[in-house]
Design an enzyme around this catalytic site. Structure first.
Site, PDB file in Angstrom:
ATOM      1  N   GLY A   1       8.917  21.789  -4.972  1.00 13.33           N
ATOM      2  CA  GLY A   1       9.819  21.245  -3.979  1.00 13.33           C
ATOM      3  C   GLY A   1       9.118  20.026  -3.199  1.00 13.33           C
ATOM      4  O   GLY A   1       8.142  19.526  -3.426  1.00 13.33           O
ATOM      5  N   ASP A   2      10.088  19.285  -2.520  1.00  7.97           N
ATOM      6  CA  ASP A   2       9.861  18.326  -1.652  1.00  7.97           C
ATOM      7  C   ASP A   2       8.989  17.183  -2.488  1.00  7.97           C
ATOM      8  O   ASP A   2       8.381  16.298  -1.932  1.00  7.97           O
ATOM      9  CB  ASP A   2       8.644  18.507  -0.632  1.00  7.97           C
ATOM     10  CG  ASP A   2       9.165  19.675   0.285  1.00  7.97           C
ATOM     11  OD1 ASP A   2      10.484  19.644   0.516  1.00  7.97           O
ATOM     12  OD2 ASP A   2       8.462  20.624   0.782  1.00  7.97           O
ATOM     13  N   GLU A   3       9.646  16.700  -3.718  1.00 10.60           N
ATOM     14  CA  GLU A   3       9.262  15.638  -4.589  1.00 10.60           C
ATOM     15  C   GLU A   3       9.830  14.511  -4.364  1.00 10.60           C
ATOM     16  O   GLU A   3       9.317  13.386  -4.838  1.00 10.60           O
ATOM     17  CB  GLU A   3       9.422  16.195  -6.037  1.00 10.60           C
ATOM     18  CG  GLU A   3       8.847  17.370  -6.491  1.00 10.60           C
ATOM     19  CD  GLU A   3       9.558  18.659  -6.401  1.00 10.60           C
ATOM     20  OE1 GLU A   3      10.494  18.595  -5.543  1.00 10.60           O
ATOM     21  OE2 GLU A   3       9.469  19.758  -6.953  1.00 10.60           O
ATOM     22  N   GLY A   4      10.853  14.614  -3.515  1.00  8.60           N
ATOM     23  CA  GLY A   4      11.927  13.338  -3.470  1.00  8.60           C
ATOM     24  C   GLY A   4      12.969  13.270  -4.023  1.00  8.60           C
ATOM     25  O   GLY A   4      13.564  12.397  -4.282  1.00  8.60           O
TER      26      GLY A   4
ATOM     27  N   LYS B   1      15.792  11.505  -1.937  1.00  3.37           N
ATOM     28  CA  LYS B   1      15.786   9.965  -2.073  1.00  3.37           C
ATOM     29  C   LYS B   1      16.254   9.672  -3.359  1.00  3.37           C
ATOM     30  O   LYS B   1      17.306   8.687  -3.494  1.00  3.37           O
ATOM     31  CB  LYS B   1      14.370   9.507  -2.127  1.00  3.37           C
ATOM     32  CG  LYS B   1      14.338   8.008  -2.204  1.00  3.37           C
ATOM     33  CD  LYS B   1      12.984   7.500  -2.671  1.00  3.37           C
ATOM     34  CE  LYS B   1      13.264   6.095  -3.359  1.00  3.37           C
ATOM     35  NZ  LYS B   1      12.338   5.212  -3.348  1.00  3.37           N
TER      36      LYS B   1
ATOM     37  N   GLY C   1      15.142  20.765   2.480  1.00  2.00           N
ATOM     38  CA  GLY C   1      14.998  19.594   3.424  1.00  2.00           C
ATOM     39  C   GLY C   1      15.179  18.275   2.683  1.00  2.00           C
ATOM     40  O   GLY C   1      13.965  18.202   2.024  1.00  2.00           O
ATOM     41  N   HIS C   2      16.107  17.580   2.568  1.00  2.00           N
ATOM     42  CA  HIS C   2      16.139  16.379   1.709  1.00  2.00           C
ATOM     43  C   HIS C   2      16.252  15.101   2.588  1.00  2.00           C
ATOM     44  O   HIS C   2      16.986  15.038   3.217  1.00  2.00           O
ATOM     45  CB  HIS C   2      17.175  16.305   0.690  1.00  2.00           C
ATOM     46  CG  HIS C   2      16.961  17.390  -0.225  1.00  2.00           C
ATOM     47  ND1 HIS C   2      18.051  17.773  -1.483  1.00  2.00           N
ATOM     48  CD2 HIS C   2      16.185  18.332  -0.458  1.00  2.00           C
ATOM     49  CE1 HIS C   2      17.639  18.779  -2.048  1.00  2.00           C
ATOM     50  NE2 HIS C   2      16.515  19.099  -1.634  1.00  2.00           N
TER      51      HIS C   2
ATOM     52  N   THR D   1      11.058  23.034   8.339  1.00  2.00           N
ATOM     53  CA  THR D   1      10.231  23.791   9.303  1.00  2.00           C
ATOM     54  C   THR D   1       9.064  23.302  10.025  1.00  2.00           C
ATOM     55  O   THR D   1       8.532  23.799  10.779  1.00  2.00           O
ATOM     56  CB  THR D   1       9.833  24.933   8.662  1.00  2.00           C
ATOM     57  OG1 THR D   1       8.867  24.569   7.363  1.00  2.00           O
ATOM     58  CG2 THR D   1      10.693  25.947   8.021  1.00  2.00           C
TER      59      THR D   1
ATOM     60  N   LYS E   1       6.070   8.751  -4.821  1.00  2.00           N
ATOM     61  CA  LYS E   1       4.817   8.571  -4.018  1.00  2.00           C
ATOM     62  C   LYS E   1       3.583   8.070  -4.735  1.00  2.00           C
ATOM     63  O   LYS E   1       2.422   8.558  -4.333  1.00  2.00           O
ATOM     64  CB  LYS E   1       4.634  10.018  -3.387  1.00  2.00           C
ATOM     65  CG  LYS E   1       5.796  10.335  -2.358  1.00  2.00           C
ATOM     66  CD  LYS E   1       5.363  11.504  -1.416  1.00  2.00           C
ATOM     67  CE  LYS E   1       5.709  11.187  -0.074  1.00  2.00           C
ATOM     68  NZ  LYS E   1       5.464  12.454   0.874  1.00  2.00           N
ATOM     69  N   ILE E   2       3.721   7.401  -5.589  1.00  2.00           N
ATOM     70  CA  ILE E   2       2.602   6.701  -6.467  1.00  2.00           C
ATOM     71  C   ILE E   2       1.790   5.780  -5.164  1.00  2.00           C
ATOM     72  O   ILE E   2       0.581   5.776  -5.331  1.00  2.00           O
ATOM     73  CB  ILE E   2       3.049   6.153  -7.410  1.00  2.00           C
ATOM     74  CG1 ILE E   2       1.668   5.501  -8.433  1.00  2.00           C
ATOM     75  CG2 ILE E   2       3.868   4.918  -7.392  1.00  2.00           C
ATOM     76  CD1 ILE E   2       1.212   6.529  -9.455  1.00  2.00           C
TER      77      ILE E   2
HETATM   78  P1  GDP Z   1      12.981  16.578  -1.309  1.00  2.00           P
HETATM   79  O1  GDP Z   1      13.216  17.755  -0.694  1.00  2.00           O
HETATM   80  O2  GDP Z   1      12.762  16.710  -2.804  1.00  2.00           O
HETATM   81  O3  GDP Z   1      14.389  15.699  -1.101  1.00  2.00           O
HETATM   82  O4  GDP Z   1      11.819  15.695  -0.552  1.00  2.00           O
HETATM   83  P2  GDP Z   1      11.367  15.579   0.907  1.00  2.00           P
HETATM   84  O5  GDP Z   1      12.495  14.770   1.737  1.00  2.00           O
HETATM   85  O6  GDP Z   1      11.375  16.936   1.662  1.00  2.00           O
HETATM   86  O7  GDP Z   1      10.068  14.956   1.046  1.00  2.00           O
HETATM   87  C1  GDP Z   1       9.753  13.733   0.353  1.00  2.00           C
HETATM   88  C2  GDP Z   1       9.317  13.021   1.427  1.00  2.00           C
HETATM   89  O8  GDP Z   1       8.757  11.721   0.887  1.00  2.00           O
HETATM   90  C3  GDP Z   1      10.321  12.299   2.267  1.00  2.00           C
HETATM   91  O9  GDP Z   1       9.815  12.103   3.703  1.00  2.00           O
HETATM   92  C4  GDP Z   1      10.782  10.940   1.693  1.00  2.00           C
HETATM   93  O10 GDP Z   1      11.229  10.092   2.720  1.00  2.00           O
HETATM   94  C5  GDP Z   1       9.368  10.778   1.133  1.00  2.00           C
HETATM   95  N1  GDP Z   1       9.483   9.701   0.041  1.00  2.00           N
HETATM   96  C6  GDP Z   1      10.215   9.857  -1.109  1.00  2.00           C
HETATM   97  N2  GDP Z   1       9.672   9.113  -2.155  1.00  2.00           N
HETATM   98  C7  GDP Z   1       8.686   8.343  -1.681  1.00  2.00           C
HETATM   99  C8  GDP Z   1       7.653   7.372  -2.350  1.00  2.00           C
HETATM  100  O11 GDP Z   1       7.886   6.973  -3.213  1.00  2.00           O
HETATM  101  N3  GDP Z   1       6.736   7.014  -1.315  1.00  2.00           N
HETATM  102  C9  GDP Z   1       6.595   7.518   0.075  1.00  2.00           C
HETATM  103  N4  GDP Z   1       5.623   7.144   0.738  1.00  2.00           N
HETATM  104  N5  GDP Z   1       7.386   8.380   0.422  1.00  2.00           N
HETATM  105  C10 GDP Z   1       8.373   8.963  -0.200  1.00  2.00           C
HETATM  106  P1  IMO Z   2      13.498  21.165  -0.996  1.00  2.00           P
HETATM  107  O1  IMO Z   2      14.841  21.113  -1.491  1.00  2.00           O
HETATM  108  C1  IMO Z   2       9.437  23.247  -0.486  1.00  2.00           C
HETATM  109  C2  IMO Z   2       9.911  27.590  -0.099  1.00  2.00           C
HETATM  110  C3  IMO Z   2       9.234  28.367   1.099  1.00  2.00           C
HETATM  111  C4  IMO Z   2       8.619  29.776   0.560  1.00  2.00           C
HETATM  112  C5  IMO Z   2       9.653  29.994  -0.535  1.00  2.00           C
HETATM  113  C6  IMO Z   2      10.641  31.117  -0.256  1.00  2.00           C
HETATM  114  O2  IMO Z   2      13.406  20.528   0.183  1.00  2.00           O
HETATM  115  O3  IMO Z   2      12.326  20.780  -1.849  1.00  2.00           O
HETATM  116  P2  IMO Z   2      13.023  30.632   1.113  1.00  2.00           P
HETATM  117  O4  IMO Z   2      13.401  30.551   2.438  1.00  2.00           O
HETATM  118  O5  IMO Z   2      13.709  30.022  -0.040  1.00  2.00           O
HETATM  119  O6  IMO Z   2      13.363  32.225   0.674  1.00  2.00           O
HETATM  120  O7  IMO Z   2      11.571  30.479   0.811  1.00  2.00           O
HETATM  121  O8  IMO Z   2      10.228  28.728  -0.913  1.00  2.00           O
HETATM  122  N1  IMO Z   2      10.985  26.698  -0.343  1.00  2.00           N
HETATM  123  C7  IMO Z   2      10.490  25.309  -0.377  1.00  2.00           C
HETATM  124  N2  IMO Z   2       9.482  24.712  -0.235  1.00  2.00           N
HETATM  125  N3  IMO Z   2      10.808  22.592  -0.361  1.00  2.00           N
HETATM  126  C8  IMO Z   2      11.937  23.429  -0.571  1.00  2.00           C
HETATM  127  O9  IMO Z   2      13.194  22.882  -0.614  1.00  2.00           O
HETATM  128  C9  IMO Z   2      11.933  24.572  -0.221  1.00  2.00           C
HETATM  129  N4  IMO Z   2      12.981  25.745  -0.099  1.00  2.00           N
HETATM  130  C10 IMO Z   2      12.046  26.871  -0.006  1.00  2.00           C
HETATM  131  O10 IMO Z   2       8.348  27.743   1.842  1.00  2.00           O
HETATM  132  O11 IMO Z   2       7.690  29.594   0.455  1.00  2.00           O
HETATM  133 MG    MG Z   3      12.176  19.021   1.018  1.00  2.00          MG
END
Ligand code: GDP
Ligand code: IMO
Ligand code: MG
Length: 427
Positions: A12-15, A18, A40-41, A301, A331-332
Site C-alpha cells: 500500500g501507499d505506493e502512489g 497520484k 488514503g490516496h 491514521t 518516488k525514485i
Molecule cells: P496511495 O495510497 O498508493 O495512493 O499512496 P499515498 O497517497 O498514501 O502515499 C504516497 C505519497 O507519496 C503521497 O504523499 C504522494 O503525494 C506521494 N508521491 C506519489 N508519487 C510520488 C513521487 O514520485 N515522489 C514523491 N516524492 N512523492 C510521491
Molecule cells: P492505501 O490504499 C497501507 C493496512 C493496515 C493494517 C492492515 C489491515 O492507502 O494504500 P484494515 O483496516 O484494512 O483492516 O487494516 O492493512 N492497510 C493499509 N496500509 N495502505 C493502505 O491503503 C492500507 N489499508 C489498510 O495498516 O496493517
Molecule cells: Mg495510502
C-alpha cells in the site's frame, strides 16, 4: 475501448492515488472495487493537495464518472464527510459524477466498535488495522448478515436487518467488555443517510458494461497493495479484501475478458504500515532517512510507515498473481543522495534460494534476504522531465527492476505532482 487496472504492488501507499489521477485524464470512468476508507490516496495538482479515502481519484476532473463498486465497504458517515470536504475545496460531487453500487456492503457503527475491541483482545498479536471497521464488515458479508446499500433504500428491510444485527452484535460487544449500541439511535442516523445516498445509487455492473460497450475507457483503482491481499498477502497481517487483479471482476461486476491491462504501482523502496513481516525492513538510521526523505507517514491514521529496501521478490510475485502488463515506479526522487542502494533479489530459505513469498509466516521468518548493491546518485531527479535526464545509476536501477521481474516499466514518477510523471514505455 480499454479497461485498465491500477494496483498497489507492495504493502500500500505506493502512489496509486497520484497515478490514478494522472491516468484518469484519458479515462471516462474510474472505479474503486475493494477496500473502503482504510485507504488514503493523495493527489497533488499544482499547489493543492487532496486526500481521498473512499471516493475514486478521478473525482478532481469534472467530466469523469466515478464509481464505488459492490466490492467496496461503504461507511456512509465517512462518505459524506469526504463529499463535504471535497465540496469545501471546490470539487463538485454530483450524482452525475459519482455512482455507488446498490450491492456494496455498509459499514455500521458496530463494525467500528468491534474492529477496536478485537484488536485490543489480540494484545501483542494485533494486526494494526486502521480501525475503520473494515474486517468486521467483510466478515458479515461472508457470513451473510451484512446490510447492503440497497437495503437502506427499503426501510422495513433495513429495520429488520438492523434489529437482528444490533441484537447479535451487542451480545458480542458485551462479551468483549465494550459499550453496546441503541437500535433507535443507529436506525435514525442511517435513515438520514438513506435520503442523501439515494440519488447516487445504481447497478454499477450494468453501467460499467454499457460504458465499455460504448468504447469508453474505464480505469479500476486499487486500494491497499499486493501483500495486503486476503489470499496472497502476509496473512493474517492483511486487509480483508482481494487487492489483486482478480478483485476487479468480483468487486465491480466485470468479466476477465474485458480487462485490457494492469499496471502495478511500485515505490522505489518498500514501506508498510501496521504489523506483520517485512523481510527488507531497515530498523536503523537508513530506515529513518527513507522515512524523512519520503515523508512516510500515513494519510489515514498519521502513523509512521516502516521503511526498507526495494524487494524484487515482491514485485515479481505481484506481476505473476495480477498478470501485470507494466510497472509504474514512484518516488525514485527520494533515493537521491543515498550512497549505496540495496535491492533484494531472493531469499535464503532452508539451504535454498527462493524468489517467491512463502505462505507460512513461520517460513517467511526464516527467509534471509539476498541483496544486490547499487551505486546511488546525488543529482535531484525531481525536476527531470525525460528519461534521458536521469543519472546513469538511476537508469541501471530501473533496468534491474525490469530484468528481474520480466515486466517493463511504463512510467516513472519523480514527485507528487501531475507534471512530475515521465512516460518511458507503453502502458
Ligand atoms: P496511495 O495510497 O498508493 O495512493 O499512496 P499515498 O497517497 O498514501 O502515499 C504516497 C505519497 O507519496 C503521497 O504523499 C504522494 O503525494 C506521494 N508521491 C506519489 N508519487 C510520488 C513521487 O514520485 N515522489 C514523491 N516524492 N512523492 C510521491
Ligand atoms: P492505501 O490504499 C497501507 C493496512 C493496515 C493494517 C492492515 C489491515 O492507502 O494504500 P484494515 O483496516 O484494512 O483492516 O487494516 O492493512 N492497510 C493499509 N496500509 N495502505 C493502505 O491503503 C492500507 N489499508 C489498510 O495498516 O496493517
Ligand atoms: Mg495510502
Amino acid at each position: 475501448m480499454s479497461a485498465f487496472i491500477v494496483l498497489g504492488a507492495q504493502w500500500g501507499d505506493e502512489g496509486k492515488g497520484k497515478m490514478t489521477d494522472y491516468l484518469a485524464e484519458k479515462a471516462d470512468v474510474v472505479v474503486r472495487f475493494q477496500g473502503g476508507n482504510n485507504a488514503g490516496h493523495t493527489v497533488e495538482v499544482e499547489d493543492k493537495q487532496y486526500k481521498l479515502r473512499l471516493i475514486p481519484s478521478g473525482v478532481l476532473y469534472d467530466d469523469k464518472i466515478n464509481v464505488i463498486g459492490n466490492g467496496v465497504v461503504v461507511d456512509p458517515k465517512a462518505l459524506f464527510e469526504e463529499m463535504d470536504y471535497l465540496e469545501g475545496v471546490g470539487v463538485k460531487v454530483t450524482p452525475e459524477k459519482l455512482l455507488i453500487s446498490d450491492r456494496a456492503q455498509l459499514i455500521m457503527p458496530y463494525h467500528k466498535i468491534l474492529d477496536g475491541l478485537k484488536e485490543r483482545a489480540r494484545g501483542k498479536n494485533d494486526i494494526g488495522t486502521t480501525g475503520r471497521g473494515i474486517g468486521p464488515c467483510y466478515t458479515d458479508k461472508a457470513e451473510r448478515s451484512g446490510i447492503r446499500v440497497c437495503d437502506l433504500m427499503h426501510r422495513e428491510v433495513f429495520e429488520e436487518k438492523l434489529k437482528q444485527n444490533i441484537e447479535d452484535k451487542n451480545a458480542i460487544i458485551s462479551l468483549y467488555g465494550g459499550e453496546t449500541l441503541d437500535f433507535e439511535t443507529v436506525y435514525n442516523e442511517y435513515i438520514g443517510y438513506a435520503e442523501r445516498i439515494k440519488p447516487y445509487v445504481d447497478d454499477i455492473s450494468v453501467r460499467i458494461y454499457d460504458e465499455i460497450k460504448n468504447n469508453k475507457n474505464v480505469l479500476f483503482e486499487g486500494a491497499q497493495g499486493f501483500l495486503l491481499d486476503i489470499d496472497y498477502g502476509t496473512y493474517p497481517y492483511v486487509t480483508s479484501s482481494n487487492t489483486i487483479a482478480g478483485g476487479v471482476c468480483t468487486g465491480a461486476g466485470v468479466g476477465p475478458t474485458v480487462i485490457t491491462g494492469a499496471v502495478g504501482i511500485a515505490k522505489a523502496y518498500t514501506t508498510r504500515v501496521g504489523k506483520g513481516p517485512f523481510p527488507t525492513e531497515l530498523v536503523d538510521e537508513m530506515g529513518d532517512l527513507l522515512r524523512e526523505k519520503g515523508h512516510e507517514y500515513g494519510v489515514n491514521t498519521g502513523r509512521a510507515r516502516r521503511c526498507g529496501w526495494l524487494d524484487l521478490v515482491i514485485l515479481k510475485s505481484a506481476a505473476r498473481v495480477s498478470g501485470l502488463t507494466s510497472f509504474v515506479v514512484t518516488k525514485i526522487d527520494t533515493l537521491a543522495g543515498i550512497d549505496k542502494i540495496k535491492v533484494c533479489t531472493g531469499y535464503k530459505f532452508e539451504g535454498k534460494v527462493i524468489d517467491y513469498f512463502p505462505a507460512c509466516l513461520e517460513d517467511l521468518a526464516k527467509c534471509e534476504p539476498i541483496y544486490e548493491e547499487f551505486e546511488g546518485w546525488d543529482e535531484s531527479i525531481a525536476d527531470a522531465r525525460s528519461y534521458e535526464e536521469f543519472p546513469e545509476n538511476a537508469k541501471k536501477y530501473l533496468k534491474r527492476i525490469e530484468e528481474f521481474t520480466g515486466t517493463k516499466i511504463s512510467i516513472v514518477s519523480v514527485g507528487p505532482k501531475r507534471n512530475q510523471t515521465i512516460e518511458i514505455g507503453e502502458i
